[in-house]
Design a protein around this motif. Structure first.
Motif, PDB file in Angstrom:
ATOM      1  N   GLN A   1      21.965  14.779 -40.781  1.00  0.00           N
ATOM      2  CA  GLN A   1      21.228  15.297 -39.638  1.00  0.00           C
ATOM      3  C   GLN A   1      20.709  14.152 -38.792  1.00  0.00           C
ATOM      4  O   GLN A   1      20.260  13.141 -39.284  1.00  0.00           O
ATOM      5  CB  GLN A   1      20.080  16.119 -40.188  1.00  0.00           C
TER       6      GLN A   1
ATOM      7  N   ASP B   1      18.483  24.748 -36.716  1.00  0.00           N
ATOM      8  CA  ASP B   1      17.401  24.040 -37.391  1.00  0.00           C
ATOM      9  C   ASP B   1      16.284  23.685 -36.411  1.00  0.00           C
ATOM     10  O   ASP B   1      16.518  23.474 -35.225  1.00  0.00           O
ATOM     11  CB  ASP B   1      17.919  22.735 -38.020  1.00  0.00           C
ATOM     12  N   ASP B   2      15.099  23.551 -36.991  1.00  0.00           N
ATOM     13  CA  ASP B   2      13.896  23.032 -36.340  1.00  0.00           C
ATOM     14  C   ASP B   2      13.133  24.105 -35.552  1.00  0.00           C
ATOM     15  O   ASP B   2      13.251  25.271 -35.855  1.00  0.00           O
ATOM     16  CB  ASP B   2      14.218  21.777 -35.501  1.00  0.00           C
TER      17      ASP B   2
ATOM     18  N   HIS C   1      11.822  25.359 -43.264  1.00  0.00           N
ATOM     19  CA  HIS C   1      12.283  23.988 -42.991  1.00  0.00           C
ATOM     20  C   HIS C   1      11.072  23.047 -42.940  1.00  0.00           C
ATOM     21  O   HIS C   1      11.105  22.042 -42.243  1.00  0.00           O
ATOM     22  CB  HIS C   1      13.052  23.987 -41.669  1.00  0.00           C
TER      23      HIS C   1
ATOM     24  N   HIS D   1       8.336  18.820 -40.789  1.00  0.00           N
ATOM     25  CA  HIS D   1       9.681  18.278 -40.745  1.00  0.00           C
ATOM     26  C   HIS D   1       9.764  16.894 -41.387  1.00  0.00           C
ATOM     27  O   HIS D   1      10.019  15.872 -40.744  1.00  0.00           O
ATOM     28  CB  HIS D   1      10.211  18.218 -39.308  1.00  0.00           C
TER      29      HIS D   1
ATOM     30  N   PRO E   1      14.479  18.966 -44.389  1.00  0.00           N
ATOM     31  CA  PRO E   1      14.636  18.152 -43.184  1.00  0.00           C
ATOM     32  C   PRO E   1      15.461  16.891 -43.484  1.00  0.00           C
ATOM     33  O   PRO E   1      15.312  16.282 -44.561  1.00  0.00           O
ATOM     34  CB  PRO E   1      13.191  17.814 -42.807  1.00  0.00           C
TER      35      PRO E   1
ATOM     36  N   HIS F   1      21.754  21.813 -34.214  1.00  0.00           N
ATOM     37  CA  HIS F   1      20.417  21.556 -33.677  1.00  0.00           C
ATOM     38  C   HIS F   1      20.487  21.988 -32.213  1.00  0.00           C
ATOM     39  O   HIS F   1      21.098  21.291 -31.402  1.00  0.00           O
ATOM     40  CB  HIS F   1      20.057  20.071 -33.746  1.00  0.00           C
TER      41      HIS F   1
HETATM   42 ZN   LIG Z   1      15.537  19.596 -39.138  1.00  0.00          ZN
END
Ligand SMILES: [Zn+2]
Length: 488
Positions: A22, A73-74, A127, A131, A164, A276
């Protein structure tokens, strides 16, 4: 053809290579052997599943559904959510919209949007709060508590976790097991270890170069690993997240197609597209992401043209793993249906109309919570102070029993039926009215391209209105079994 029994003793040699983790951080993958072993005569479904390259339940690969998991994600923000919906703007073979999983970190997340995503049948997963890699128990728990308090996602429906930076250890896996999660999806599968999801009763079978597969390192009965499936680029370098950043859109489409075909024409292991959404969203002053996003959307739409390709959440994938059926029977499975509750009034359940003015989310029923460092909207009570890792759910800013108080989601009410304003569960029996939201699948359908609004209900309404005549509410009484599936 290989059978499940071949997983009795998996000892695959690994190629030396590296994975772009990532955010593009390269991780060196050393060569080595896989010490994982599992006896399928002792590890019995649905509670236990050995890691295997072949489909579960003795299903022949050609008869298995080709699952595609698109994950995000996020943080969840208006523009990012719109990007996600644009990628998911395809249909499954049964006429339901494609579904995705979002691994949500708390910073900058708008919880009304999380609730909206969840109410559409998508998956919400953990998640961490801030992070961080190798997260503490507190980081994992804080995110779960906030998702429940401000997005109405109960712990029992929060099933997944992703570390993460994909930075996890044996302790991370033990912690998510202790906190009651059903699965982790942080490990990498390349080619030799391209396993279907499996339980950790016998340990991990991916990322063995780290030593995590060594006997006794991880033994977590009933906890699943959903490996993340890498795409090999034209130099045979595994790409995992945001593959579209690794080459031109044309090159990325070629690699992705080649790798998809390896799955589809091989053992039908799930194929993943790990996003992402910030990288596919246009922001003033940053490079234009339109071409990147178009490439991904076109690839997804080409996959959607195959009759046995299903876009599912990891939660749906695991429901299938625990009770696998051939692709020909998938359309009728309860977890593949799509519907929304027919409520007697608009309630704050994630399905109400929201407005987006720049990055501010407003609606008649939602509260705006404003702090110096975090601003979000929610159907529930705004906290009296900004959430923090130490206190993720501060005391409500409005006292119980006073005007404006929102009643937290109780454990015995389906979130879609909970009216936090009235403090009332609108579905208390096994027969509540749902409207089927599927529409017959059209080849190469690109309808519903939304403009501006991040609300999928807008496009859903438009699609419905396009049907002949007014939509007579096809309220159907769902079987008790399906309702049960919705409740914890
Ligand atoms: Zn992430």
């Amino acid at each position: 053809m290989k059978s499940l029994a071949t997983s009795l003793a998996v000892a695959a040699a690994f190629l030396s290579s590296f994975v772009l983790a990532q955010d593009g951080t390269p991780t060196i993958v050393q060569g080595g052997t896989n010490p994982y072993t599992c006896d399928p005569t002792k590890c019995i479904a649905p509670k236990c599943m050995c890691a295997s390259q072949t489909p579960p339940g003795g299903i022949k690969p050609a008869d298995a559904p080709q699952f595609v998991t698109i994950t995000f994600d996020d943080s969840v923000q208006p523009e990012l959510l719109q990007t996600a919906y644009d990628l998911l703007n395809v249909q499954n073979p049964n006429g339901c919209k494609a579904k995705g999983s979002w691994y949500v970190s708390m910073m900058y997340t708008d919880f009304s949007l999380v609730q909206s995503w969840f109410a559409q049948g998508n998956e919400v997963a953990d998640h961490t709060f801030t992070h961080v890699g190798t997260p503490s128990a507190q980081e994992i728990q804080a995110a779960a508590d906030m998702l429940k308090a401000y997005a109405g996602v109960p712990h029992g429906m929060l099933k997944g976790f992703r570390a993460p930076f994909l930075n996890y250890t044996a302790d991370t896996l033990k912690e998510i097991a202790a906190q009651g999660f059903l699965y982790d999806t942080s490990a990498t599968a390349v080619v030799d270890d391209c396993y279907w999801p499996y339980t950790l009763d016998n340990g991990l079978a991916n990322d063995c170069w780290t030593g995590i597969c060594n006997p006794g390192t991880v033994n977590l009965p009933g906890v699943w690993e959903v490996p993340m499936y890498a795409v090999l680029d034209n130099a045979s370098i595994p790409q995992l997240m945001d593959v579209y950043l690794a080459g031109t859109p044309a090159d990325v489409t070629t690699w992705s197609q080649t790798n998809f075909d390896r799955h589809y024409n091989g053992n039908r292991q799930p194929f993943g597209i790990y996003v992402h959404p910030t990288h596919l969203t246009n922001y003033a002053g940053l490079p234009d992401a339109t071409a990147l996003k178009s490439g991904v959307v076109s690839f997804i739409q080409s996959l959607a043209s195959k009759p046995d390709v299903w876009f599912v959440t990891n939660d749906q994938l695991l429901q299938w793993m625990q009770n696998p059926v051939p692709a020909s029977q998938l359309a009728s499975q309860s977890y593949m249906q799509c519907s929304k509750p027919v409520t007697p009034k608009e309630i704050c359940n994630g399905l109400e109309n929201l407005n987006y003015n720049s990055t501010v989310v407003t609606g008649d029923l939602i509260n705006a919570c404003n702090f110096n460092t975090s601003n979000f909207a929610t159907c529930f009570n705004c906290p009296g102070s900004a959430p923090s890792l130490q206190t993720p759910v501060p005391a409500s800013g409005v006292a119980n029993g006073t005007a404006g108080y929102r009643t937290p989601l109780p454990d015995n009410c389906n979130p879609l039926w909970w009216d936090p304003v009235a403090g009332q569960c609108l579905c208390t029996t096994s027969s509540c009215a749902y409207q089927d939201t599927s529409v017959p699948k059209q080849q190469n359908s690109t309808n519903g391209t939304t403009s501006g609004s991040a609300s999928p209900s807008t496009s859903g309404t438009a699609a419905s209105s396009a049907a002949p005549g007014p939509v007579a509410a096809t309220a159907l009484t769902m079987a008790a079994a399906l309702l049960t599936a919705f409740i914890l």
